[in-house]
Design an enzyme around this catalytic site. Sequence first.
Site, PDB file in Angstrom:
ATOM      1  N   CYS A  53       0.848  -1.187   0.000  1.00 30.11           N
ATOM      2  CA  CYS A  53       0.000   0.000   0.000  1.00 30.11           C
ATOM      3  C   CYS A  53       0.888   1.242   0.000  1.00 30.11           C
ATOM      4  CB  CYS A  53      -0.904  -0.012   1.232  1.00 30.11           C
ATOM      5  SG  CYS A  53      -1.864   1.507   1.425  1.00 30.11           S
ATOM      6  N   ASP A  75      -0.715  -5.804   0.139  1.00 26.58           N
ATOM      7  CA  ASP A  75      -1.983  -6.071  -0.530  1.00 26.58           C
ATOM      8  C   ASP A  75      -1.796  -7.313  -1.386  1.00 26.58           C
ATOM      9  OD1 ASP A  75      -3.700  -3.932   0.284  1.00 26.58           O
ATOM     10  OD2 ASP A  75      -2.538  -2.569  -0.979  1.00 26.58           O
ATOM     11  N   VAL A 122       2.525 -13.594 -24.765  1.00 25.29           N
ATOM     12  CA  VAL A 122       3.514 -13.411 -23.708  1.00 25.29           C
ATOM     13  C   VAL A 122       3.977 -14.782 -23.215  1.00 25.29           C
ATOM     14  CG1 VAL A 122       1.842 -13.257 -21.795  1.00 25.29           C
ATOM     15  CG2 VAL A 122       4.061 -12.107 -21.610  1.00 25.29           C
ATOM     16  N   GLU A 123       5.260 -14.896 -22.987  1.00 25.10           N
ATOM     17  CA  GLU A 123       5.837 -16.133 -22.472  1.00 25.10           C
ATOM     18  C   GLU A 123       5.443 -16.272 -21.007  1.00 25.10           C
ATOM     19  OE1 GLU A 123       8.458 -18.884 -20.676  1.00 25.10           O
ATOM     20  OE2 GLU A 123       8.678 -16.740 -20.279  1.00 25.10           O
ATOM     21  N   LEU A 124       5.074 -17.476 -20.580  1.00 25.62           N
ATOM     22  CA  LEU A 124       4.470 -17.681 -19.260  1.00 25.62           C
ATOM     23  C   LEU A 124       5.424 -17.363 -18.100  1.00 25.62           C
ATOM     24  CD1 LEU A 124       2.355 -20.882 -19.929  1.00 25.62           C
ATOM     25  CD2 LEU A 124       1.648 -18.480 -19.979  1.00 25.62           C
ATOM     26  N   GLU A 174      -5.492   0.534  -8.166  1.00 24.95           N
ATOM     27  CA  GLU A 174      -5.817   1.073  -9.492  1.00 24.95           C
ATOM     28  C   GLU A 174      -4.575   1.197 -10.366  1.00 24.95           C
ATOM     29  OE1 GLU A 174      -8.704   2.499  -6.424  1.00 24.95           O
ATOM     30  OE2 GLU A 174      -6.531   2.543  -6.560  1.00 24.95           O
TER      31      GLU A 174
END
Length: 127
Positions: A41, A48, A63-65, A83
């Site tokens: 936070c 969080d 995207v490669e994992l 956000e």
Amino acid sequence: MKYGEEIIANFDVEKDLEIWPNEHKRDYVIKMTLPEFSCLCPRSGYPDYATIYLEYTPDEWVVELKAIKLYINAFRDRHISHENSANEIYEVLERKLKPKWMKITADYNPRGNVHTVIEIDSSRITK
């Protein structure tokens, strides 16, 4: 520092987020669940935790994992809001992958009696 900590600490999204050519011309949806997202936070420093749901229809790139895992893990020591973290993930993947469609859902664990879900869906965005 252990090797995993070093990789995460030094992760550079611009050079380390590996993408691969999409070999398929048909439309299809890739869905990923990333259940161990964490950040700090920006106000309190408390941790969080969230589950990040990523869905996208690739165009030329996927995207490669392992790369997406490392990118998500790189947030763990950052002070960043719910956000901002969701929007950053969306913006980075949108810029790098240029998908036909993408949706990110960041479902944060409740803290202080507040449960936050951030959803960004390219089909609902007006520019």
